[in-house]
Write a protein that holds these residues in place. Structure first.
Motif, PDB file in Angstrom:
ATOM      1  N   LEU A  67     -10.655   3.238  -3.421  1.00  0.00           N
ATOM      2  CA  LEU A  67     -10.565   2.252  -4.501  1.00  0.00           C
ATOM      3  C   LEU A  67     -11.563   2.578  -5.608  1.00  0.00           C
ATOM      4  O   LEU A  67     -11.246   2.455  -6.797  1.00  0.00           O
ATOM      5  N   VAL A  70      -2.319  -0.998  -4.556  1.00  0.00           N
ATOM      6  CA  VAL A  70      -3.359  -0.506  -3.653  1.00  0.00           C
ATOM      7  C   VAL A  70      -4.565  -1.441  -3.666  1.00  0.00           C
ATOM      8  O   VAL A  70      -5.195  -1.688  -2.627  1.00  0.00           O
ATOM      9  N   GLY A  73       0.784   1.262  -9.368  1.00  0.00           N
ATOM     10  CA  GLY A  73       0.314   1.754  -8.073  1.00  0.00           C
ATOM     11  C   GLY A  73      -1.095   1.294  -7.772  1.00  0.00           C
ATOM     12  O   GLY A  73      -1.401   0.895  -6.638  1.00  0.00           O
ATOM     13  N   SER A  74      -1.979   1.318  -8.770  1.00  0.00           N
ATOM     14  CA  SER A  74      -3.357   0.860  -8.579  1.00  0.00           C
ATOM     15  C   SER A  74      -3.397  -0.623  -8.252  1.00  0.00           C
ATOM     16  O   SER A  74      -4.201  -1.073  -7.419  1.00  0.00           O
ATOM     17  N   GLY A 113       2.430   1.537  -3.411  1.00  0.00           N
ATOM     18  CA  GLY A 113       1.393   1.888  -4.372  1.00  0.00           C
ATOM     19  C   GLY A 113       0.977   3.342  -4.260  1.00  0.00           C
ATOM     20  O   GLY A 113       0.768   4.020  -5.273  1.00  0.00           O
ATOM     21  N   ALA A 114       0.851   3.831  -3.026  1.00  0.00           N
ATOM     22  CA  ALA A 114       0.472   5.229  -2.817  1.00  0.00           C
ATOM     23  C   ALA A 114       1.537   6.172  -3.369  1.00  0.00           C
ATOM     24  O   ALA A 114       1.218   7.188  -4.001  1.00  0.00           O
ATOM     25  N   ALA A 150       0.826  -1.212   0.000  1.00  0.00           N
ATOM     26  CA  ALA A 150       0.000   0.000   0.000  1.00  0.00           C
ATOM     27  C   ALA A 150       0.857   1.257   0.000  1.00  0.00           C
ATOM     28  O   ALA A 150       0.560   2.230  -0.712  1.00  0.00           O
ATOM     29  N   HIS A 152      -3.994  -4.404  -1.515  1.00  0.00           N
ATOM     30  CA  HIS A 152      -4.039  -4.033  -0.101  1.00  0.00           C
ATOM     31  C   HIS A 152      -5.469  -3.880   0.415  1.00  0.00           C
ATOM     32  O   HIS A 152      -5.788  -4.270   1.539  1.00  0.00           O
ATOM     33  N   SER A 153      -6.342  -3.323  -0.411  1.00  0.00           N
ATOM     34  CA  SER A 153      -7.671  -2.931   0.081  1.00  0.00           C
ATOM     35  C   SER A 153      -8.791  -3.881  -0.290  1.00  0.00           C
ATOM     36  O   SER A 153      -9.914  -3.712   0.201  1.00  0.00           O
ATOM     37  N   LEU A 177      -6.482  10.010   0.246  1.00  0.00           N
ATOM     38  CA  LEU A 177      -5.332   9.151   0.536  1.00  0.00           C
ATOM     39  C   LEU A 177      -4.528   9.696   1.707  1.00  0.00           C
ATOM     40  O   LEU A 177      -4.152   8.947   2.628  1.00  0.00           O
TER      41      LEU A 177
END
Length: 263
Positions: A111, A95, A91-92, A57-58, A54, A98-99, A233
């Motif tokens: 998301l 993320v 990055g997407s 990715g962020a 995450a 992670h989510s 974010l």
């Protein structure tokens, strides 16, 4: 003979763009499935693996936001766009991995924002670009008779722009000049004055009056969604890192954090 490193090599075909986006999202789902089978915290969204994913990715998503502004920093626009696509896609994917386990929690809104940005981005590159090319060929000013008063007003504005441009960037040509980030940083007042004159010029020439509702909606929604995602974010990072007890619904947070404050 085609020159090595030609500008054409910087182009990103629509098919390649779509493939990159789809493969990155599928990769994020598979990565989440694999990590979810790990024991204890290692398989959770806030565990060492997915929390690290995450964070990376962020950072990539924030970097993609900067990359798309490459042209404003004086860099090649096509290179910035390619970098934007790759950074945003990877990055997407991270993320998403992670989510995806917590789609019922409020952070899932981020998301949804990413999905919205992807859809808008693909639309802008495919359908939107075709609409833009059609708009370019339908400029009324190239066919309508020029109004004498309007021509005089345009002449005065262009002259004002040229005089102001000499103090912003003396070597630049007014007809081909566009403001960049450095101009706003070095001479913010002059840059905003120049932008105001350019906006008046656009209004007089009708440069934007042929834009369809879809084009106007796309530009506005894409920008608002991007800024909304960045703000959301940053808010999410502050909550999970400094208000970890609140993020854990009053329980004991299992992820790495700085403070376990609660509201």
């Amino acid at each position: 003979m085609k020159p090595v490193g030609s500008k054409k090599s910087l182009d990103l075909p629509n098919r390649s763009l779509t493939t990159i986006v789809i493969l990155s999202l599928v990769g994020g789902v598979f990565f989440s499935i694999i990590t979810s089978s790990l024991p204890n915290e290692w398989g959770k969204s806030g565990g060492p693996i997915l929390q690290s994913a995450a964070v990376l990715g962020a950072l990539l998503l924030l970097s993609s936001f900067v990359a798309v502004l490459a042209k404003r920093f004086g860099g090649p626009g096509k290179y910035g766009f390619r970098l934007h696509v790759w950074l945003a896609s990877i990055g997407s994917s991270l993320v998403l991995s992670h989510s995806i386990q917590n789609l019922s929690r409020p952070p899932a809104i981020l998301l949804l924002m990413i999905v919205g940005l992807i859809i808008l981005g693909l639309w802008g590159r495919t359908k939107g670009s075709r609409l833009a090319s059609m708009t370019f060929g339908e400029k009324r000013g190239g066919f309508a008779a020029a109004d004498p008063d309007k021509r005089q007003r345009l002449y005065e504005i262009i002259q004002s722009k040229r005089l102001l441009l000499e103090t912003i960037e003396a070597s630049a040509q007014e007809a081909a000049f566009s403001l960049k980030i450095k101009h706003y940083l070095h001479s913010p007042i002059k840059a905003f004055r120049y932008r105001r004159l350019a906006a008046i010029e656009e209004g007089l020439t009708g440069a934007k009056e042929k834009l369809s509702r879809a084009q106007i909606f796309w530009r506005l929604s894409h920008r608002l969604l991007a800024w909304g995602f960045i703000i959301g974010l940053l808010l999410h990072v502050v909550i999970v890192m400094f208000f970890a007890k609140y993020a854990a619904n009053g329980g004991e947070p299992y992820w790495f954090h700085f403070l376990a404050l609660d509201f």
